[in-house]
Each structure stands twice: as C-alpha cells, then as structure tokens.
Scaffold this motif. Structure first.
Motif, short mmCIF file in Angstrom:
data_model
loop_
_atom_site.label_atom_id
_atom_site.label_comp_id
_atom_site.label_asym_id
_atom_site.label_seq_id
_atom_site.Cartn_x
_atom_site.Cartn_y
_atom_site.Cartn_z
N THR A 119 -11.14 2.48 1.65
CA THR A 119 -10.26 3.45 0.98
C THR A 119 -9.24 4.05 1.95
OG1 THR A 119 -11.88 5.24 1.36
CG2 THR A 119 -11.99 4.08 -0.77
N THR A 120 -8.91 3.32 3.01
CA THR A 120 -7.92 3.80 3.97
C THR A 120 -6.98 2.66 4.34
OG1 THR A 120 -9.55 5.33 4.89
CG2 THR A 120 -7.56 4.97 6.18
N VAL A 121 -5.68 2.94 4.27
CA VAL A 121 -4.66 1.95 4.61
C VAL A 121 -3.63 2.61 5.52
CG1 VAL A 121 -4.98 0.67 2.45
CG2 VAL A 121 -3.23 2.47 2.58
N ALA A 122 -2.79 1.79 6.14
CA ALA A 122 -1.73 2.33 6.98
C ALA A 122 -0.60 1.32 7.06
CB ALA A 122 -2.25 2.62 8.38
N TYR A 123 0.59 1.81 7.37
CA TYR A 123 1.70 0.90 7.68
C TYR A 123 2.50 1.45 8.84
CZ TYR A 123 5.06 3.80 5.00
OH TYR A 123 5.85 4.83 4.54
N LEU A 124 3.10 0.53 9.58
CA LEU A 124 3.95 0.87 10.70
C LEU A 124 5.32 1.23 10.14
CD1 LEU A 124 4.30 1.01 13.80
CD2 LEU A 124 5.02 -1.40 13.71
N ASP A 125 5.73 2.45 10.37
CA ASP A 125 7.01 2.96 9.86
C ASP A 125 8.08 2.70 10.90
OD1 ASP A 125 8.59 4.47 7.93
OD2 ASP A 125 8.60 6.07 9.44
N LEU A 126 9.09 1.94 10.53
CA LEU A 126 10.19 1.62 11.42
C LEU A 126 11.36 2.56 11.18
CD1 LEU A 126 10.02 -2.27 11.11
CD2 LEU A 126 8.99 -0.81 12.87
N THR A 127 12.17 2.77 12.19
CA THR A 127 13.32 3.67 12.09
C THR A 127 14.24 3.22 10.97
OG1 THR A 127 13.21 4.22 14.42
CG2 THR A 127 15.33 4.57 13.34
N GLY A 128 14.68 4.18 10.17
CA GLY A 128 15.61 3.91 9.09
C GLY A 128 16.56 5.08 8.94
N SER A 129 17.46 4.94 8.02
CA SER A 129 18.50 5.95 7.83
C SER A 129 17.96 7.23 7.21
CB SER A 129 19.64 5.40 6.98
OG SER A 129 19.14 4.96 5.73
N GLY A 130 16.82 7.17 6.56
CA GLY A 130 16.23 8.37 5.96
C GLY A 130 14.86 8.65 6.54
N ILE A 131 14.36 9.83 6.23
CA ILE A 131 13.06 10.26 6.74
C ILE A 131 12.23 10.87 5.60
CG2 ILE A 131 13.84 12.55 7.49
CD1 ILE A 131 11.51 10.21 9.49
N GLU A 132 12.50 10.43 4.38
CA GLU A 132 11.93 11.05 3.19
C GLU A 132 10.40 11.00 3.17
OE1 GLU A 132 14.33 12.72 1.44
OE2 GLU A 132 15.41 11.80 3.11
N THR A 133 9.81 9.85 3.41
CA THR A 133 8.35 9.75 3.33
C THR A 133 7.69 10.69 4.32
OG1 THR A 133 8.53 7.45 2.60
CG2 THR A 133 6.38 8.17 3.41
N VAL A 134 8.16 10.68 5.57
CA VAL A 134 7.58 11.57 6.59
C VAL A 134 7.72 13.02 6.14
CG1 VAL A 134 7.89 12.43 8.95
CG2 VAL A 134 7.89 9.96 8.50
N ALA A 135 8.90 13.42 5.68
CA ALA A 135 9.12 14.80 5.24
C ALA A 135 8.22 15.18 4.08
CB ALA A 135 10.59 15.00 4.87
N HIS A 136 8.09 14.29 3.10
CA HIS A 136 7.24 14.58 1.94
C HIS A 136 5.77 14.68 2.34
CE1 HIS A 136 10.56 12.61 -0.71
NE2 HIS A 136 10.86 13.84 -0.34
N LEU A 137 5.33 13.79 3.21
CA LEU A 137 3.93 13.85 3.65
C LEU A 137 3.65 15.12 4.43
CD1 LEU A 137 3.14 10.17 4.66
CD2 LEU A 137 2.64 11.35 2.52
N ARG A 138 4.60 15.56 5.24
CA ARG A 138 4.42 16.81 5.98
C ARG A 138 4.31 17.99 5.02
NH1 ARG A 138 8.51 17.84 10.67
NH2 ARG A 138 6.98 19.47 11.07
N GLU A 139 4.99 17.90 3.88
CA GLU A 139 4.95 19.01 2.92
C GLU A 139 3.72 18.98 2.02
OE1 GLU A 139 7.78 21.18 -0.33
OE2 GLU A 139 7.52 19.01 -0.48
N ASN A 140 3.40 17.80 1.44
CA ASN A 140 2.33 17.79 0.44
C ASN A 140 1.36 16.60 0.52
OD1 ASN A 140 3.51 15.56 -1.02
ND2 ASN A 140 4.98 17.00 -1.88
N GLY A 141 1.65 15.61 1.33
CA GLY A 141 0.73 14.50 1.54
C GLY A 141 0.65 13.44 0.46
N ARG A 142 1.32 13.64 -0.68
CA ARG A 142 1.20 12.67 -1.78
C ARG A 142 1.93 11.37 -1.46
NH1 ARG A 142 3.53 15.65 -6.76
NH2 ARG A 142 5.11 15.98 -5.18
N LEU A 143 1.27 10.24 -1.71
CA LEU A 143 1.85 8.94 -1.39
C LEU A 143 1.31 7.90 -2.35
CD1 LEU A 143 3.59 7.39 0.74
CD2 LEU A 143 1.46 6.92 1.94
#
Length: 190
Positions: free
Chosen positions: A51-75
């Motif tokens: 029940t645990t997964v992960a992915y390597l996040d590469l640099t991109g023009s946005g930072i939405e997923t990181v920002a959203h996870l820092r705020e509420n963790g939903r993914l």
C-alpha cells in the motif's frame, strides 16, 4: 464503477510495471484553487509495498503536486492501458515530499534510475486502490521516451537547476509554497 483492491497484489504490480506513462492529480484545499493533472514518463514509478508507492519527481515548469502535498497530502495516481486489454487503475492516497537531504532520501533514491534534474521523491500511502474497464481509452503504440527534459537538465547543470528551482518552483500557481523554504530557498522579489 470498477473493483476495489485491499492492496497491490502480484497482478496489479506486474501490470503497473508494464505501463510507460502515469498521471498524477492533486488539488489545493481552497475551492477556487486549480486542480493539477500531470503526465509522468521515464522509469520513475516504484511500488514500495502493498500500500505504498513512490515516483521520482523531475524538475518541471510547475510545482503544483509538491505544493498541494505540503498543504493537504491528497494525491491520486492513474495508469491506463494503451496496449492490450483495456484497464484503468487509480491509486488514491496521502502523499508526502522527500527531498535530497531528508532522512528517507538515500534509502528511496536507490530505487530509481539516475536522471538529471531530479527534484524530489513523491511517496504515497494508499488508502484506496481501484480499477475500472478503460473501454474508451484508445490504442496507442509506445515509441520510446523523449530525451528533452533530461537533456535540458544536463545543459543547465546542478547550479542552473538550483537557480531554476528558486525562480520557477518556489510557489504554485495559486501561491502555495512549493520548494520555497524547503531547501533554504527564498522567493524572488515580485
């Protein structure tokens, strides 16, 4: 409506491993915030446990997923079959951001290939695993990975990537903290 699974079994693990593309969806808590949906390629997804997964996040023009996870963790992470039997698998969970220098970084980093421009590892502890038919997903043939992102990161080099993170990855489009403050970065003057 599909079928729910209590964990990632051998069949799901095998099928997910055969997919070349996955999609990541997240959203801020604010009702007027923007929902983000990002396609991910390369060999960057790993199943860490039932029940645990992960992915390597590469640099991109946005930072939405990181920002959203820092705020509420939903993914939500979604895979679709573009070849073979139709199938869609959605992995719902609580995600967190693991950065270089964090306690878990070295242990997790070894699971992924070396790719220039790495930014973070996004880990998710799944609370719902579901699949559905995917009957309307078209057949598409995989022709290979694009080298564009990795080539861009190599040309920039580590200092250029760090500068890009400060300039373009400090905050989300809704103004939520992205990488700002996580590595001692500060937002550029507006």
């Amino acid at each position: 409506m599909g079928r729910q699974h209590p964990h990632l079994d051998a069949d799901l693990t095998r099928w997910i491993g055969e997919q070349h593309l996955f999609f990541v969806a997240s959203a801020p808590s604010a009702v007027d915030g923007h929902v983000n949906l990002s396609p991910k390629g390369y060999d960057t997804f790993r199943i860490l446990g039932p029940t645990t997964v992960a992915y390597l996040d590469l640099t991109g023009s946005g930072i939405e997923t990181v920002a959203h996870l820092r705020e509420n963790g939903r993914l939500t992470i979604m895979f679709c079959a573009f070849e073979g039997k139709p199938r869609i698998v959605r992995l719902f969970g609580q995600g967190d951001v693991v950065l270089p220098g964090d306690d878990d970084w070295e242990d997790l980093r070894g699971a992924f290939p070396a790719l220039a421009g790495e930014r973070a590892i996004i880990r998710s502890r799944l609370d719902r695993i579901a699949d559905s038919c995917g009957y309307s997903v078209p057949f598409l043939t995989y022709a290979g990975e694009r080298d564009t992102l990795v080539d861009w990161a190599v040309r920039r080099g580590p200092d250029g990537i760090a500068a890009y993170h400060r300039e373009r990855n400090a905050a989300s489009i809704d103004g939520l903290d992205g990488l700002d403050g996580l590595r001692g970065d500060t937002r550029p003057d507006a």
